[in-house]
Motif scaffolding. Structure first.
Motif, PDB file in Angstrom:
ATOM      1  N   VAL A  85     -14.397  53.545 -53.395  1.00 16.72           N
ATOM      2  CA  VAL A  85     -13.140  53.972 -54.100  1.00 16.72           C
ATOM      3  C   VAL A  85     -12.192  54.569 -53.016  1.00 16.72           C
ATOM      4  O   VAL A  85     -12.777  55.431 -52.020  1.00 16.72           O
ATOM      5  CB  VAL A  85     -13.607  55.313 -54.882  1.00 16.72           C
ATOM      6  CG1 VAL A  85     -12.307  55.764 -55.578  1.00 16.72           C
ATOM      7  CG2 VAL A  85     -14.399  54.563 -56.078  1.00 16.72           C
ATOM      8  N   ILE A  86     -11.067  53.821 -52.950  1.00 22.46           N
ATOM      9  CA  ILE A  86      -9.975  54.288 -52.005  1.00 22.46           C
ATOM     10  C   ILE A  86      -8.910  54.887 -52.685  1.00 22.46           C
ATOM     11  O   ILE A  86      -8.150  54.257 -53.685  1.00 22.46           O
ATOM     12  CB  ILE A  86      -9.761  52.922 -51.474  1.00 22.46           C
ATOM     13  CG1 ILE A  86     -10.852  52.301 -50.835  1.00 22.46           C
ATOM     14  CG2 ILE A  86      -8.456  53.209 -50.250  1.00 22.46           C
ATOM     15  CD1 ILE A  86     -10.584  50.724 -50.246  1.00 22.46           C
ATOM     16  N   ASP A  87      -8.257  56.096 -52.124  1.00 20.73           N
ATOM     17  CA  ASP A  87      -7.261  56.850 -52.810  1.00 20.73           C
ATOM     18  C   ASP A  87      -5.855  56.115 -52.374  1.00 20.73           C
ATOM     19  O   ASP A  87      -5.788  54.930 -51.818  1.00 20.73           O
ATOM     20  CB  ASP A  87      -7.176  58.216 -52.244  1.00 20.73           C
ATOM     21  CG  ASP A  87      -6.812  58.484 -50.912  1.00 20.73           C
ATOM     22  OD1 ASP A  87      -6.276  57.645 -50.322  1.00 20.73           O
ATOM     23  OD2 ASP A  87      -7.190  59.552 -50.243  1.00 20.73           O
ATOM     24  N   SER A  88      -4.845  56.462 -53.292  1.00 21.52           N
ATOM     25  CA  SER A  88      -3.561  55.847 -53.034  1.00 21.52           C
ATOM     26  C   SER A  88      -2.940  55.977 -51.651  1.00 21.52           C
ATOM     27  O   SER A  88      -2.192  55.016 -51.278  1.00 21.52           O
ATOM     28  CB  SER A  88      -2.549  56.278 -53.874  1.00 21.52           C
ATOM     29  OG  SER A  88      -2.460  57.962 -53.802  1.00 21.52           O
ATOM     30  N   GLY A  89      -3.660  56.717 -50.639  1.00 23.36           N
ATOM     31  CA  GLY A  89      -3.175  56.730 -49.425  1.00 23.36           C
ATOM     32  C   GLY A  89      -3.991  55.906 -48.656  1.00 23.36           C
ATOM     33  O   GLY A  89      -3.641  55.890 -47.391  1.00 23.36           O
ATOM     34  N   GLY A  90      -4.904  54.991 -49.072  1.00 26.90           N
ATOM     35  CA  GLY A  90      -5.698  54.074 -48.085  1.00 26.90           C
ATOM     36  C   GLY A  90      -6.914  55.048 -47.495  1.00 26.90           C
ATOM     37  O   GLY A  90      -7.529  54.219 -46.896  1.00 26.90           O
ATOM     38  N   ASN A  91      -7.441  55.983 -47.948  1.00 27.33           N
ATOM     39  CA  ASN A  91      -8.303  56.853 -47.600  1.00 27.33           C
ATOM     40  C   ASN A  91      -9.695  56.240 -48.441  1.00 27.33           C
ATOM     41  O   ASN A  91      -9.761  56.460 -49.631  1.00 27.33           O
ATOM     42  CB  ASN A  91      -8.323  58.330 -47.673  1.00 27.33           C
ATOM     43  CG  ASN A  91      -9.155  59.119 -47.173  1.00 27.33           C
ATOM     44  OD1 ASN A  91      -9.626  58.642 -45.772  1.00 27.33           O
ATOM     45  ND2 ASN A  91      -9.824  59.816 -47.415  1.00 27.33           N
ATOM     46  N   ALA A  92     -10.907  56.002 -47.760  1.00 29.81           N
ATOM     47  CA  ALA A  92     -12.081  55.574 -48.335  1.00 29.81           C
ATOM     48  C   ALA A  92     -12.770  57.001 -48.755  1.00 29.81           C
ATOM     49  O   ALA A  92     -12.976  57.577 -47.760  1.00 29.81           O
ATOM     50  CB  ALA A  92     -12.926  54.582 -47.570  1.00 29.81           C
ATOM     51  N   ALA A  93     -12.632  57.138 -50.172  1.00 33.22           N
ATOM     52  CA  ALA A  93     -13.212  58.583 -50.303  1.00 33.22           C
ATOM     53  C   ALA A  93     -14.526  58.666 -50.758  1.00 33.22           C
ATOM     54  O   ALA A  93     -15.159  59.578 -50.758  1.00 33.22           O
ATOM     55  CB  ALA A  93     -12.343  59.084 -51.526  1.00 33.22           C
ATOM     56  N   TRP A  94     -15.102  57.552 -51.359  1.00 35.78           N
ATOM     57  CA  TRP A  94     -16.412  57.452 -51.778  1.00 35.78           C
ATOM     58  C   TRP A  94     -16.866  55.976 -51.608  1.00 35.78           C
ATOM     59  O   TRP A  94     -15.920  55.169 -51.824  1.00 35.78           O
ATOM     60  CB  TRP A  94     -16.550  57.927 -53.246  1.00 35.78           C
ATOM     61  CG  TRP A  94     -17.677  57.726 -53.758  1.00 35.78           C
ATOM     62  CD1 TRP A  94     -18.802  58.575 -53.852  1.00 35.78           C
ATOM     63  CD2 TRP A  94     -18.374  56.647 -54.502  1.00 35.78           C
ATOM     64  NE1 TRP A  94     -20.002  58.257 -54.483  1.00 35.78           N
ATOM     65  CE2 TRP A  94     -19.721  57.030 -54.906  1.00 35.78           C
ATOM     66  CE3 TRP A  94     -18.007  55.411 -55.087  1.00 35.78           C
ATOM     67  CZ2 TRP A  94     -20.673  56.171 -55.759  1.00 35.78           C
ATOM     68  CZ3 TRP A  94     -18.666  54.596 -55.721  1.00 35.78           C
ATOM     69  CH2 TRP A  94     -19.940  55.047 -56.123  1.00 35.78           C
ATOM     70  N   SER A  95     -18.297  55.898 -51.234  1.00 30.04           N
ATOM     71  CA  SER A  95     -18.675  54.418 -50.915  1.00 30.04           C
ATOM     72  C   SER A  95     -20.235  54.624 -51.553  1.00 30.04           C
ATOM     73  O   SER A  95     -20.834  55.497 -51.507  1.00 30.04           O
ATOM     74  CB  SER A  95     -18.355  53.786 -49.815  1.00 30.04           C
ATOM     75  OG  SER A  95     -19.234  54.536 -48.807  1.00 30.04           O
ATOM     76  N   HIS A  96     -20.761  53.365 -52.011  1.00 31.95           N
ATOM     77  CA  HIS A  96     -22.145  53.093 -52.389  1.00 31.95           C
ATOM     78  C   HIS A  96     -22.795  52.088 -52.010  1.00 31.95           C
ATOM     79  O   HIS A  96     -21.887  50.947 -52.395  1.00 31.95           O
ATOM     80  CB  HIS A  96     -22.098  53.369 -53.687  1.00 31.95           C
ATOM     81  CG  HIS A  96     -23.684  53.368 -54.347  1.00 31.95           C
ATOM     82  ND1 HIS A  96     -24.575  54.394 -54.273  1.00 31.95           N
ATOM     83  CD2 HIS A  96     -24.217  52.499 -55.073  1.00 31.95           C
ATOM     84  CE1 HIS A  96     -25.578  54.009 -54.516  1.00 31.95           C
ATOM     85  NE2 HIS A  96     -25.415  52.840 -55.106  1.00 31.95           N
ATOM     86  N   THR A  97     -23.779  51.769 -51.668  1.00 35.37           N
ATOM     87  CA  THR A  97     -24.376  50.566 -51.338  1.00 35.37           C
ATOM     88  C   THR A  97     -25.410  50.299 -52.268  1.00 35.37           C
ATOM     89  O   THR A  97     -26.455  51.408 -52.501  1.00 35.37           O
ATOM     90  CB  THR A  97     -25.075  50.523 -49.939  1.00 35.37           C
ATOM     91  OG1 THR A  97     -23.883  50.498 -48.813  1.00 35.37           O
ATOM     92  CG2 THR A  97     -25.670  49.164 -49.608  1.00 35.37           C
ATOM     93  N   GLY A  98     -25.370  49.377 -53.070  1.00 37.44           N
ATOM     94  CA  GLY A  98     -26.351  48.967 -53.980  1.00 37.44           C
ATOM     95  C   GLY A  98     -25.651  48.984 -55.239  1.00 37.44           C
ATOM     96  O   GLY A  98     -24.515  48.925 -55.452  1.00 37.44           O
TER      97      GLY A  98
END
Length: 169
Positions: free
Chosen positions: A141-154
């Motif tokens: 999940v990437i915010d409107s400023g291009g910052n990857a705020a959350w990620s999940h593998t699987g």
């Protein structure tokens, strides 16, 4: 004196909460937009698309047609998308096309399993490299400023994806 202590305590709690979120989310940092080549599907008109979409919250799904867990991951993302208006969902594969695997194979697989959003091809795997992704499926999940705020593998939990979206809106 008490007010100063209270402010210091609140500030400290905010730092701990932010650090905990970043640590638990597994990612942070800027994602430079990459032009991906879109497949032609019902929700994907072909051409190219910048991923993440500049100025928009983007849910990025990295997948491969050879990845069995990628199918239930798409189901979870379809569930999460139902509540997420004004959020760009996009799926991108970097799998090798050649040696018998073609664009038509990906389009056929997508017709059987994919979501109602654009699907693209990042031949050089630039998004996977930027995000340091080692296995699939991988959701960011990437915010409107291009910052990857959350990620999940699987296979992601649809509720957790919704929460991550709400945190960056």
């Amino acid at each position: 004196m008490r007010r100063r202590d209270l402010l210091a305590g609140v500030g400290g709690a905010a730092v701990v909460a932010t650090g905990g979120y970043v640590a638990l989310s597994g990612t942070s940092g800027d994602v430079d937009p990459v032009a991906v080549d879109l497949f032609e599907t019902a929700a994907s008109p072909g051409g190219t698309m910048q991923v993440p979409t500049p100025g928009e919250v983007t849910v990025l799904d990295l997948f491969a047609t050879t990845c069995p867990p990628c199918v239930p991951a798409l189901d979870a993302l379809s569930d999460a998308q139902g509540d997420a208006s004004e959020v760009q969902f996009v799926s991108v594969t970097s799998e090798y096309l050649g040696g018998g695997r073609t664009r038509a194979d990906v389009i056929d697989w997508w017709a059987d399993h994919g979501g109602p959003w654009p699907v693209g091809y990042d031949e050089q795997g630039r998004l996977m490299q930027q995000l340091d992704v080692g296995s699939l499926p991988h959701t960011v999940v990437i915010d409107s400023g291009g910052n990857a705020a959350w990620s999940h593998t699987g296979v992601p939990d649809a509720n957790r994806v919704r929460e991550a979206i709400e945190q960056v809106r």
